[in-house]
Every structure is written in structure tokens, then in C-alpha cells.
Scaffold this motif. Structure first.
Motif, PDB file in Angstrom:
ATOM      1  N   PHE A 105     -37.018 -40.388 -11.367  1.00 48.20           N
ATOM      2  CA  PHE A 105     -37.252 -40.466 -12.801  1.00 48.20           C
ATOM      3  C   PHE A 105     -35.930 -40.512 -13.569  1.00 48.20           C
ATOM      4  CE2 PHE A 105     -37.492 -37.958 -16.751  1.00 48.20           C
ATOM      5  CZ  PHE A 105     -38.291 -38.802 -17.502  1.00 48.20           C
ATOM      6  N   LEU A 106     -35.000 -39.638 -13.205  1.00 46.55           N
ATOM      7  CA  LEU A 106     -33.713 -39.592 -13.905  1.00 46.55           C
ATOM      8  C   LEU A 106     -32.905 -40.859 -13.662  1.00 46.55           C
ATOM      9  CD1 LEU A 106     -32.692 -35.874 -13.255  1.00 46.55           C
ATOM     10  CD2 LEU A 106     -33.516 -36.880 -15.398  1.00 46.55           C
ATOM     11  N   PHE A 107     -32.946 -41.379 -12.442  1.00 47.06           N
ATOM     12  CA  PHE A 107     -32.216 -42.616 -12.160  1.00 47.06           C
ATOM     13  C   PHE A 107     -32.789 -43.778 -12.951  1.00 47.06           C
ATOM     14  CE2 PHE A 107     -32.006 -46.592  -9.749  1.00 47.06           C
ATOM     15  CZ  PHE A 107     -30.626 -46.771  -9.683  1.00 47.06           C
ATOM     16  N   LEU A 108     -34.115 -43.915 -12.945  1.00 46.64           N
ATOM     17  CA  LEU A 108     -34.749 -45.018 -13.676  1.00 46.64           C
ATOM     18  C   LEU A 108     -34.521 -44.872 -15.174  1.00 46.64           C
ATOM     19  CD1 LEU A 108     -36.383 -47.538 -13.053  1.00 46.64           C
ATOM     20  CD2 LEU A 108     -38.471 -46.213 -13.402  1.00 46.64           C
ATOM     21  N   LEU A 109     -34.518 -43.629 -15.652  1.00 49.77           N
ATOM     22  CA  LEU A 109     -34.255 -43.373 -17.067  1.00 49.77           C
ATOM     23  C   LEU A 109     -32.838 -43.812 -17.431  1.00 49.77           C
ATOM     24  CD1 LEU A 109     -35.882 -41.964 -19.413  1.00 49.77           C
ATOM     25  CD2 LEU A 109     -34.484 -39.953 -18.944  1.00 49.77           C
ATOM     26  N   ALA A 110     -31.861 -43.433 -16.612  1.00 47.98           N
ATOM     27  CA  ALA A 110     -30.473 -43.789 -16.880  1.00 47.98           C
ATOM     28  C   ALA A 110     -30.248 -45.289 -16.756  1.00 47.98           C
ATOM     29  CB  ALA A 110     -29.542 -43.039 -15.925  1.00 47.98           C
ATOM     30  N   ALA A 111     -30.826 -45.902 -15.718  1.00 48.37           N
ATOM     31  CA  ALA A 111     -30.674 -47.345 -15.524  1.00 48.37           C
ATOM     32  C   ALA A 111     -31.297 -48.117 -16.686  1.00 48.37           C
ATOM     33  CB  ALA A 111     -31.312 -47.769 -14.207  1.00 48.37           C
ATOM     34  N   SER A 112     -32.446 -47.648 -17.174  1.00 48.96           N
ATOM     35  CA  SER A 112     -33.096 -48.313 -18.299  1.00 48.96           C
ATOM     36  C   SER A 112     -32.274 -48.175 -19.575  1.00 48.96           C
ATOM     37  CB  SER A 112     -34.492 -47.717 -18.515  1.00 48.96           C
ATOM     38  OG  SER A 112     -35.304 -47.916 -17.382  1.00 48.96           O
ATOM     39  N   ALA A 113     -31.669 -46.999 -19.775  1.00 51.60           N
ATOM     40  CA  ALA A 113     -30.812 -46.810 -20.942  1.00 51.60           C
ATOM     41  C   ALA A 113     -29.607 -47.742 -20.888  1.00 51.60           C
ATOM     42  CB  ALA A 113     -30.354 -45.356 -21.030  1.00 51.60           C
ATOM     43  N   MET A 149     -24.848 -49.966 -38.398  1.00 53.30           N
ATOM     44  CA  MET A 149     -25.855 -48.914 -38.421  1.00 53.30           C
ATOM     45  C   MET A 149     -27.208 -49.441 -37.968  1.00 53.30           C
ATOM     46  SD  MET A 149     -24.496 -46.057 -39.067  1.00 53.30           S
ATOM     47  CE  MET A 149     -26.020 -45.147 -39.310  1.00 53.30           C
ATOM     48  N   GLU A 150     -27.599 -50.599 -38.509  1.00 47.53           N
ATOM     49  CA  GLU A 150     -28.857 -51.210 -38.101  1.00 47.53           C
ATOM     50  C   GLU A 150     -28.818 -51.601 -36.635  1.00 47.53           C
ATOM     51  OE1 GLU A 150     -27.188 -51.860 -40.755  1.00 47.53           O
ATOM     52  OE2 GLU A 150     -28.523 -51.627 -42.492  1.00 47.53           O
ATOM     53  N   PHE A 151     -27.632 -52.019 -36.182  1.00 48.06           N
ATOM     54  CA  PHE A 151     -27.491 -52.423 -34.787  1.00 48.06           C
ATOM     55  C   PHE A 151     -27.752 -51.247 -33.854  1.00 48.06           C
ATOM     56  CE2 PHE A 151     -24.788 -52.588 -31.013  1.00 48.06           C
ATOM     57  CZ  PHE A 151     -25.256 -53.750 -30.404  1.00 48.06           C
ATOM     58  N   PHE A 152     -27.182 -50.089 -34.146  1.00 49.23           N
ATOM     59  CA  PHE A 152     -27.363 -48.942 -33.262  1.00 49.23           C
ATOM     60  C   PHE A 152     -28.794 -48.404 -33.327  1.00 49.23           C
ATOM     61  CE2 PHE A 152     -22.665 -48.755 -33.615  1.00 49.23           C
ATOM     62  CZ  PHE A 152     -22.380 -48.817 -32.259  1.00 49.23           C
ATOM     63  N   THR A 153     -29.436 -48.541 -34.485  1.00 53.11           N
ATOM     64  CA  THR A 153     -30.854 -48.189 -34.565  1.00 53.11           C
ATOM     65  C   THR A 153     -31.680 -49.126 -33.697  1.00 53.11           C
ATOM     66  OG1 THR A 153     -30.590 -47.350 -36.819  1.00 53.11           O
ATOM     67  CG2 THR A 153     -32.820 -47.907 -36.109  1.00 53.11           C
ATOM     68  N   GLN A 154     -31.334 -50.409 -33.773  1.00 52.65           N
ATOM     69  CA  GLN A 154     -32.023 -51.390 -32.941  1.00 52.65           C
ATOM     70  C   GLN A 154     -31.740 -51.147 -31.458  1.00 52.65           C
ATOM     71  OE1 GLN A 154     -30.814 -55.549 -33.395  1.00 52.65           O
ATOM     72  NE2 GLN A 154     -32.961 -56.116 -33.611  1.00 52.65           N
ATOM     73  N   MET A 155     -30.523 -50.705 -31.144  1.00 56.41           N
ATOM     74  CA  MET A 155     -30.194 -50.403 -29.748  1.00 56.41           C
ATOM     75  C   MET A 155     -31.031 -49.241 -29.232  1.00 56.41           C
ATOM     76  SD  MET A 155     -26.551 -49.253 -28.012  1.00 56.41           S
ATOM     77  CE  MET A 155     -25.819 -50.890 -28.140  1.00 56.41           C
ATOM     78  N   ALA A 156     -31.198 -48.201 -30.040  1.00 53.34           N
ATOM     79  CA  ALA A 156     -32.024 -47.065 -29.625  1.00 53.34           C
ATOM     80  C   ALA A 156     -33.455 -47.506 -29.374  1.00 53.34           C
ATOM     81  CB  ALA A 156     -31.974 -45.969 -30.696  1.00 53.34           C
ATOM     82  N   THR A 157     -33.966 -48.385 -30.251  1.00 53.25           N
ATOM     83  CA  THR A 157     -35.320 -48.902 -30.068  1.00 53.25           C
ATOM     84  C   THR A 157     -35.420 -49.729 -28.796  1.00 53.25           C
ATOM     85  OG1 THR A 157     -35.587 -48.990 -32.480  1.00 53.25           O
ATOM     86  CG2 THR A 157     -37.166 -50.231 -31.155  1.00 53.25           C
ATOM     87  N   ALA A 158     -34.390 -50.546 -28.545  1.00 50.06           N
ATOM     88  CA  ALA A 158     -34.387 -51.381 -27.342  1.00 50.06           C
ATOM     89  C   ALA A 158     -34.385 -50.519 -26.087  1.00 50.06           C
ATOM     90  CB  ALA A 158     -33.171 -52.311 -27.351  1.00 50.06           C
ATOM     91  N   ILE A 159     -33.599 -49.456 -26.078  1.00 42.79           N
ATOM     92  CA  ILE A 159     -33.554 -48.558 -24.923  1.00 42.79           C
ATOM     93  C   ILE A 159     -34.921 -47.937 -24.673  1.00 42.79           C
ATOM     94  CG2 ILE A 159     -32.621 -46.353 -24.096  1.00 42.79           C
ATOM     95  CD1 ILE A 159     -29.978 -47.110 -25.445  1.00 42.79           C
ATOM     96  N   LEU A 160     -35.602 -47.539 -25.738  1.00 46.97           N
ATOM     97  CA  LEU A 160     -36.935 -46.954 -25.583  1.00 46.97           C
ATOM     98  C   LEU A 160     -37.922 -47.969 -25.020  1.00 46.97           C
ATOM     99  CD1 LEU A 160     -37.194 -44.850 -28.876  1.00 46.97           C
ATOM    100  CD2 LEU A 160     -36.883 -44.002 -26.550  1.00 46.97           C
ATOM    101  N   TYR A 161     -37.824 -49.225 -25.469  1.00 47.86           N
ATOM    102  CA  TYR A 161     -38.703 -50.269 -24.934  1.00 47.86           C
ATOM    103  C   TYR A 161     -38.447 -50.490 -23.441  1.00 47.86           C
ATOM    104  CZ  TYR A 161     -41.030 -52.050 -29.137  1.00 47.86           C
ATOM    105  OH  TYR A 161     -41.833 -52.193 -30.233  1.00 47.86           O
ATOM    106  N   VAL A 162     -37.190 -50.528 -23.053  1.00 50.58           N
ATOM    107  CA  VAL A 162     -36.863 -50.744 -21.639  1.00 50.58           C
ATOM    108  C   VAL A 162     -37.369 -49.588 -20.789  1.00 50.58           C
ATOM    109  CG1 VAL A 162     -34.989 -51.056 -19.983  1.00 50.58           C
ATOM    110  CG2 VAL A 162     -34.862 -52.178 -22.203  1.00 50.58           C
ATOM    111  N   ILE A 163     -37.200 -48.365 -21.275  1.00 51.57           N
ATOM    112  CA  ILE A 163     -37.716 -47.194 -20.557  1.00 51.57           C
ATOM    113  C   ILE A 163     -39.234 -47.267 -20.431  1.00 51.57           C
ATOM    114  CG2 ILE A 163     -38.021 -44.692 -20.702  1.00 51.57           C
ATOM    115  CD1 ILE A 163     -35.240 -44.541 -21.977  1.00 51.57           C
ATOM    116  N   LEU A 164     -39.896 -47.678 -21.507  1.00 52.55           N
ATOM    117  CA  LEU A 164     -41.360 -47.791 -21.486  1.00 52.55           C
ATOM    118  C   LEU A 164     -41.822 -48.815 -20.459  1.00 52.55           C
ATOM    119  CD1 LEU A 164     -44.145 -47.134 -22.732  1.00 52.55           C
ATOM    120  CD2 LEU A 164     -43.689 -48.910 -24.434  1.00 52.55           C
ATOM    121  N   ILE A 165     -41.215 -50.006 -20.467  1.00 50.11           N
ATOM    122  CA  ILE A 165     -41.619 -51.063 -19.541  1.00 50.11           C
ATOM    123  C   ILE A 165     -41.309 -50.655 -18.099  1.00 50.11           C
ATOM    124  CG2 ILE A 165     -41.215 -53.449 -18.860  1.00 50.11           C
ATOM    125  CD1 ILE A 165     -42.820 -53.108 -21.441  1.00 50.11           C
ATOM    126  N   ALA A 166     -40.166 -50.000 -17.878  1.00 53.63           N
ATOM    127  CA  ALA A 166     -39.816 -49.547 -16.528  1.00 53.63           C
ATOM    128  C   ALA A 166     -40.821 -48.517 -16.021  1.00 53.63           C
ATOM    129  CB  ALA A 166     -38.408 -48.965 -16.517  1.00 53.63           C
TER     130      ALA A 166
END
Length: 247
Positions: A105-113, A149-166
Motif C-alpha cells: 500500500f505504501l509503495f503504491l501510494l508513493a509511486a502514484s504520488a 498556486m493553481e498549478f500546485f492545487t491541480q497537482m494535488a488533485t492529479a496525485i489524488l486521481y492517480v492514487i484512486l485509479i491505482a
């Protein structure tokens, strides 16, 4: 009880470090997928007619394709992580099912981030390089150079999407490992059943995508992802708990 009996946290830490050293192919495939997305992102073109004798051709530079390719990578990586070969690798160290699932879980979480963050950076690189193109072009959305600022907000959202799909891939992989009948069942539900239910299955999938994709509040979206990921990993741990270490 042995005097040198290892603690769970120490076992998990060693297994996570082992996975980062052993599963370099995961990050190699991530890099390849994002490079493909970047190459495709450079040549996004569209044409339309503005009158009887005028044609307008628009060349866009979009960072969406590296992100899409990253989502595909995350889904397949989640599935692959549940295969027998990967499960057997977990026992390179003294471990049990709990440490195996926690380290995975931790590896997949880190890789997705890492995947989500690099996908956004790859999109910015596409747009930045496009600034030096000689032909007129259109840069879509913001990036780290125009709106950080918008970019880093979008990056956080993107990381969450990748974690969700993984995690969805991880859950499906666990189902397949539990019973090979899951594969024909998925084919039946996704490709056969819709023709007999008036495409109700597709509507359910669309509603699920809307549940996550249409969320405008980052904290609420974070809560949705955390609950979903926890449920999927809990289900995967439950389904694979009775599997033998080696088959």
C-alpha cells in the motif's frame, strides 16, 4: 520469543525500501508512458471553417495527455502489484500478510504520488517547449509558469486521481487473484450486459465518474478518495489473506 524478534514497522520499512530497489521497472514504464504522452501533446491540431473561403487551423499544446497516460500506468501497476510474482517477492524478508499489504500500500501510494506530480510537470514542459515553436499555437489551461498556486492545487488533485485509479486496479487485481472467474464476469458486465439493460451499466459508470470528477471542493474530494482507497485496499487485503504464499 526471540530477543531479536523484528517489529512490524521495521519489517514494513525494509519491505518498502526493497520494493523501491527491486521494482525499478514500475518507474521505467511510468517514464515511457509520460514521454509518449508528451510527444502526442506536441501535435494536437484541429481545423474548422470560418466561412466559405476561410479555414482556421489551431495547434494546441496540452498537458492532458501525459496525465492520461499516467492514469493508464497507475491502473496497470495496481493490477500487476497483486500478481503471484509480486506477492512472492514480499517474502524476501521475514514478513506476514499484514506487513505485505502495508508495504504494498505504501509503495503504491508513493509511486502514484510520484506519477501524479511528474505528470503535471511533464505537461508544463510540453507547454514551455511550445513557446519556441515558430508557428502560431494555443496553450490550454494554466501551468507552473503562468499560475503557480493553481498549478500546485491541480497537482494535488492529479496525485489524488492517480492514487484512486491505482487503488481501483489493485482491487480488481485482488479479485482476479481470488478467482479467475472475475475476468469473464467483468467482460460480461462491461461489454455484454449493457446491450440487454439499455446501457444501464454505462450509466452507473458515468455516475461514479461524475461523483469524483465533478467535485469542486478539494477537501471533499480528498475525503472521497481516502474513503474509497481505504475500502479498496481493505477489500484486497481480505480477499488475498487466505491465498497461499506460493502457488
Amino acid at each position: 520469543m526471540y530477543l531479536t524478534e523484528p517489529r512490524l514497522t521495521e519489517i514494513v520499512r525494509k519491505q518498502v525500501r526493497y520494493k523501491f530497489n527491486a521494482y525499478t521497472g514500475v518507474f521505467t514504464s511510468l517514464m515511457v508512458m509520460q514521454i509518449i504522452g508528451m510527444l502526442l501533446g506536441f501535435n494536437s491540431r484541429s481545423s474548422f471553417y470560418g466561412g466559405s473561403s476561410m479555414e482556421i487551423s489551431v495547434t494546441t499544446a496540452s498537458g492532458d495527455l501525459p496525465f492520461v497516460m499516467t492514469l493508464i500506468w497507475a491502473f496497470t501497476t495496481g493490477i500487476v502489484m497483486t500478481t503471484t510474482a509480486y506477492r512472492n517477492d514480499a517474502f524476501a524478508y521475514v514478513s506476514n500478510r499484514m506487513s505485505h499489504h502495508m508495504s504494498g500500500f505504501l509503495f503504491l501510494l508513493a509511486a502514484s504520488a510520484i506519477g501524479g506530480a511528474t505528470a503535471m510537470l511533464a505537461g508544463s514542459i510540453v507547454k514551455f517547449i511550445s513557446l519556441f515553436r515558430s508557428e502560431p499555437f494555443l496553450i490550454s489551461s494554466w501551468d507552473i509558469f503562468t499560475a503557480p498556486m493553481e498549478f500546485f492545487t491541480q497537482m494535488a488533485t492529479a496525485i489524488l486521481y492517480v492514487i484512486l485509479i491505482a487503488s481501483i486496479g489493485y482491487g480488481i487485481g485482488a479479485l482476479v487473484q481470488r478467482s479467475k472467474l472475475v475476468i469473464p464476469l467483468l467482460i460480461l458486465v462491461l461489454f455484454v450486459l449493457p446491450f440487454f439493460t439499455g446501457f444501464l451499466t454505462f450509466e452507473i459508470i458515468a455516475k461514479a465518474a461524475e461523483f469524483y470528477g465533478m467535485e469542486t471542493s478539494l477537501p471533499v474530494f480528498l475525503l472521497k478518495v481516502v474513503v474509497t482507497v481505504a475500502g479498496l485496499f481493505g477489500m484486497a487485503a481480505f480477499l488475498t489473506d487466505q491465498l497461499e504464499v506460493r502457488k
